[in-house]
Write an enzyme that holds these catalytic residues in place. Structure first.
Site, PDB file in Angstrom:
ATOM      1  N   LYS A 103      97.624 148.786  99.070  1.00 26.49           N
ATOM      2  CA  LYS A 103      96.324 149.105  99.670  1.00 26.49           C
ATOM      3  C   LYS A 103      96.039 150.607  99.649  1.00 26.49           C
ATOM      4  O   LYS A 103      94.895 151.024  99.490  1.00 26.49           O
ATOM      5  CB  LYS A 103      96.270 148.586 101.101  1.00 26.49           C
ATOM      6  CG  LYS A 103      94.868 148.593 101.677  1.00 26.49           C
ATOM      7  CD  LYS A 103      94.866 148.035 103.092  1.00 26.49           C
ATOM      8  CE  LYS A 103      93.437 147.910 103.629  1.00 26.49           C
ATOM      9  NZ  LYS A 103      93.440 147.395 105.008  1.00 26.49           N
ATOM     10  N   MET A 162     102.077 107.833  86.042  1.00 27.78           N
ATOM     11  CA  MET A 162     103.110 108.136  85.052  1.00 27.78           C
ATOM     12  C   MET A 162     104.501 107.952  85.653  1.00 27.78           C
ATOM     13  O   MET A 162     105.402 107.417  84.992  1.00 27.78           O
ATOM     14  CB  MET A 162     102.934 109.556  84.509  1.00 27.78           C
ATOM     15  CG  MET A 162     103.838 109.888  83.328  1.00 27.78           C
ATOM     16  SD  MET A 162     103.580 108.790  81.923  1.00 27.78           S
ATOM     17  CE  MET A 162     102.422 109.754  80.943  1.00 27.78           C
ATOM     18  N   GLU A 185      93.956 130.126  96.327  1.00 29.59           N
ATOM     19  CA  GLU A 185      94.283 131.051  95.238  1.00 29.59           C
ATOM     20  C   GLU A 185      94.791 130.316  94.005  1.00 29.59           C
ATOM     21  O   GLU A 185      94.565 130.754  92.872  1.00 29.59           O
ATOM     22  CB  GLU A 185      95.314 132.088  95.689  1.00 29.59           C
ATOM     23  CG  GLU A 185      94.758 133.126  96.659  1.00 29.59           C
ATOM     24  CD  GLU A 185      94.863 132.699  98.120  1.00 29.59           C
ATOM     25  OE1 GLU A 185      95.188 131.512  98.383  1.00 29.59           O
ATOM     26  OE2 GLU A 185      94.625 133.544  99.001  1.00 29.59           O
ATOM     27  N   PHE A 189     103.847 142.589 107.423  1.00 29.12           N
ATOM     28  CA  PHE A 189     102.974 141.420 107.499  1.00 29.12           C
ATOM     29  C   PHE A 189     102.335 141.165 106.127  1.00 29.12           C
ATOM     30  O   PHE A 189     101.800 142.069 105.505  1.00 29.12           O
ATOM     31  CB  PHE A 189     101.884 141.642 108.552  1.00 29.12           C
ATOM     32  CG  PHE A 189     100.905 140.509 108.633  1.00 29.12           C
ATOM     33  CD1 PHE A 189     101.329 139.240 109.040  1.00 29.12           C
ATOM     34  CD2 PHE A 189      99.582 140.682 108.281  1.00 29.12           C
ATOM     35  CE1 PHE A 189     100.431 138.178 109.094  1.00 29.12           C
ATOM     36  CE2 PHE A 189      98.679 139.622 108.335  1.00 29.12           C
ATOM     37  CZ  PHE A 189      99.109 138.370 108.745  1.00 29.12           C
ATOM     38  N   GLN A 190     102.414 139.931 105.690  1.00 29.09           N
ATOM     39  CA  GLN A 190     101.885 139.496 104.388  1.00 29.09           C
ATOM     40  C   GLN A 190     102.438 140.323 103.227  1.00 29.09           C
ATOM     41  O   GLN A 190     101.732 140.633 102.270  1.00 29.09           O
ATOM     42  CB  GLN A 190     100.350 139.493 104.392  1.00 29.09           C
ATOM     43  CG  GLN A 190      99.785 138.410 105.296  1.00 29.09           C
ATOM     44  CD  GLN A 190      98.307 138.134 105.089  1.00 29.09           C
ATOM     45  OE1 GLN A 190      97.548 139.017 104.701  1.00 29.09           O
ATOM     46  NE2 GLN A 190      97.903 136.895 105.352  1.00 29.09           N
TER      47      GLN A 190
END
Lengths: 552, 173
Positions: free
Chosen positions: A161, A468, A49, A111-112
């Protein structure tokens, strides 16, 4: 006609002319992906993602149109966070859409489940948690309006959802009602008059141009403005390409790794005209001594930027494209020979250059990429030494040709951004100039490039170090190279494993022919440039020092 | 310098978190923050008391304005205004001290709202220095519990801080 929330979402995106979404499916976005199945919108499946967020960001920076990314709830949403923060720091119009657990499960540590509107509160321009499908069409319209107008930025839409699966009427939203949001365009005339007076009275003006020039599409106005005043232009990292780097009035980049002549000019100017820039610490160095002899005019669309970091004598709050036009309407041409001669002298005396020993130096690689692409490529970068060398040695002359993580400094930005750039600009040559550290942070997106036949070129400046950080350890920590020596995979084999073409360049003589081959290739290419390992980015203003105190 | 800001915001979920989060991440100090519905049911009104010099106040105001749901910000301290705070204090009482406390309640024009065998709960409203003085005079008896609403403020006279007023001003500008 009735539609599911997900269908309303897709219809609303189509109404905003969205042609591409970068995303990754999951449980709570199943209804949305189901609606996408029949839609005319191209979906690019990234492999993480974070990659989707950066790709949408790169797409937005290259095309000027808002980028859209889509992820599921919980870890999908939290994986977007770096990408959203990155877009926020660099004012990129991004609409991030996340799935959320249904309202009945919200707040129960389901969940999630993750409170993504809460998590992203400080890094979004605005955000929505959708309560009902009847709000969706209006929210999407507002989100795109807010993301793209005023000072652009990311807007998040979190969709439970049950909202995306419930059926509702689709009503095209009419006028937006946002009483608290009124972006400015024109500046007040008294501000323009004050600025014009100060410009007419100045002898040694310098224009300090930032990313705002590119965002507002003011590159042509800036060019005319600079030529009218015969004033030199120093750009920030974000401003590269906003003024032609090949122009005699160009000072290149200023700040920590800017050119000496840009920094000297800022130190000695009597008027600093900031155009769409925000006085970042990497630009100003020690604040007390920054342009300390100068009056400061600050032109910016965001009033909160004016006076945030430095004292401003003349605030000019407006869209820089419009403000520059307003100023040119009242200004007379001027010459200022002596000042320009002094700057020419500095340019001759302190050119931006490196010690070219004919070995494979990273600066030479970037100069060769510039030579072969004629300065016409779209260049993305990761973050580190290679990024600064790109800013110094690829002369950017076109807006939206340099696409880099400026404010947040996100390693792993370049390759997914290049994918977004290539998706938005199919015919262009796209390079991600990377380091061997950064490239591994989102290496999985090489699969996306191969999958969607996006022929990006990834040039890895492979010095075997987190360069760097190593440079700072060399200069400020007694060469104690703590955790900066890298063990790397075989990048050629890795590229081939993903289905891309892989090349390795170890000698200077191989540089030109391999680059030619890469640019000609219609496949994604990764080139492993085995560059000198302990080369430093110079010149350099040590952190917290005055711009006049440069090393190198 | 202390400033009292009247902030009109759209009554959306999360607006309080947006405002509070802004203050903490930008390092601004809030003395108090009171929120409630305004005369318009869609608009909430926040009264924020903030500590800082003019440049800090300018940043606070500009950053607040960047929040999409913030409609209008007025620094009432720049004008003539009245401010009030409501406080409830539960104070320890003995038979010997009860009368003395009730006298103080009279002097400060406070009100007793609950009487217990060993305590009195007192409500007082007013401006800050009066409330502080009242609190100090009760302290020797033993304050068991105290709750303050935070300051609310309004401009004096006919002038008002409302949205329609804001829109009107915008049209004339």
């Amino acid at each position: 006609m009735n539609y599911s929330g997900a269908e309303i979402l897709i219809k609303s995106l189509e109404a905003e002319n969205v042609d591409t979404i970068f995303g990754y499916p999951g449980g709570q976005v199943l209804p949305i992906y189901d609606a996408l199945y029949d839609a005319d919108i191209r979906h690019i499946l990234c492999r993480h993602e974070q990659g989707a967020a950066h790709a949408a960001d790169g797409y937005a920076r290259a095309t000027g149109r808002p980028g859209v990314c889509l992820a599921t709830s919980g870890p999908g949403a939290t994986n977007l966070v770096t990408g959203i923060a990155n877009a926020h720091m660099d004012s990129v119009p991004l609409v991030a859409i996340t799935g959320q657990v249904p309202w009945s499960l919200l707040g129960r540590d389901s969940f999630q489940e993750a409170d993504i509107t809460g998590i992203t509160l400080p890094i979004t321009k605005h955000s929505y948690l959708v309560r009902d499908p009847s709000e969706l069409a209006r929210i999407v319209k507002e989100a795109f309006y807010i993301a793209t107008t005023g000072r652009p930025g990311p807007v998040l839409i979190d969709i439970p959802k049950d909202v995306s699966s419930t059926v509702n009427e689709y009503i095209v939203p009419e006028e937006l009602h946002l009483p608290g949001y009124k972006p400015v365009s024109e500046a007040d005339s008294w501000q323009v008059v004050e600025a014009a007076k100060a410009i007419a009275a100045s002898e040694r003006p310098v224009i300090y141009a930032g990313g705002g020039v590119i965002i507002s599409g003011a590159h042509e106005e800036l060019l005319r403005f600079a030529e009218l005043l015969m004033a030199p232009v120093a750009t920030t990292l974000m401003g590269l390409g906003g003024f032609p780097g090949t122009h005699p009035l160009s000072l290149g980049m200023l700040g920590m790794h800017g050119t000496k002549y840009a920094n000297f000019a800022v130190c000695e100017c009597d008027l600093l005209i900031a155009v769409g820039a925000r006085f970042d610490d990497r630009v100003t160095g020690k604040l007390e001594t920054f342009a300390h002899e100068a009056k400061v005019i600050h032109i910016d669309i965001d009033p909160a930027e004016i006076g945030k970091n430095v004292r401003v004598d003349i605030p000019v709050n407006g869209d820089v494209k419009i403000v520059l036009k307003q100023l040119m309407n009242v200004l007379q041409p001027r010459l200022g020979e002596a000042w320009r001669e002094k700057i020419q002298m500095w340019k001759k005396e302190y050119p931006i250059d490196f010690c070219d020993n004919r070995e494979l130096k990273p600066q030479a690689v970037i100069r060769e990429i510039y030579r072969q692409t004629g300065g016409d490529a779209r260049i993305t970068t990761e973050v580190g030494q290679h990024q600064m060398w790109t800013a110094q040695y690829y002369t950017f002359s076109k807006p939206r040709s340099f696409i880099s993580s400026g404010g947040l400094g996100t390693m792993g930005y370049g390759m997914p951004a290049a994918i977004g750039v290539q998706a938005g600009c199919p015919g262009d040559t796209v390079f991600d100039i990377a380091g061997d550290g950064s490239i591994q942070m989102n290496i999985q997106e090489l699969c996306t490039a191969v999958n969607y036949e996006l022929p990006i070129n990834v040039a890895v400046m492979d010095n075997g170090f987190l360069g760097m950080v190593r440079q700072w350890q060399e200069l400020f920590y007694n060469r104690r190279y703590s955790q900066t020596k890298l063990f790397n995979p075989d990048f050629v084999k890795l590229a081939e494993a993903y289905g891309a073409e892989g090349f390795r360049v170890t000698k200077r003589s191989e540089l030109a022919p391999v680059l030619e081959q890469a640019i000609r290739s219609s496949k994604p290419v990764m080139i492993d440039f085995m560059v000198e390992s302990e080369e430093n980015v110079m010149p350099m203003v040590p952190p917290g020092e005055s711009l006049s105190k440069m090393l190198g | 310098m202390t400033h009292t800001l009247a902030v009109l915001v759209e009554n959306t979920p999360g607006i309080l978190a947006r405002v509070a989060g802004l203050f903490s991440r930008r390092g601004f100090n809030i003395d108090s923050l009171a929120v409630g519905r305004s005369e318009d049911p869609g608009i909430s009104r926040m009264t924020i008391v903030v500590e800082g010099d003019d440049s800090i106040l300018e940043q606070v105001t500009k950053q607040l304005h960047k929040l999409i749901d913030v409609i209008k910000i007025t620094d009432v301290t720049r004008d003539d205004f009245v401010d009030r705070e409501l406080v409830m204090i539960k104070v320890n009482t003995e038979t010997s001290t009860r009368a003395e406390i009730m006298q103080l309640v009279d002097i400060f024009r406070a009100r007793i709202v609950d009487v217990g065998p060993k305590s009195l709960t007192i409500e007082v409203t007013g401006y800050e220095s009066k409330i502080n003085a009242f609190e100090n005079s009760l302290r020797p008896f033993g304050i068991l519990e105290m709750v303050r609403t935070g300051k609310v403020a309004m401009l004096r006279g006919f002038k008002s801080i409302t949205i329609s007023d804001h829109q009107k001003r915008e049209e004339t500008n």
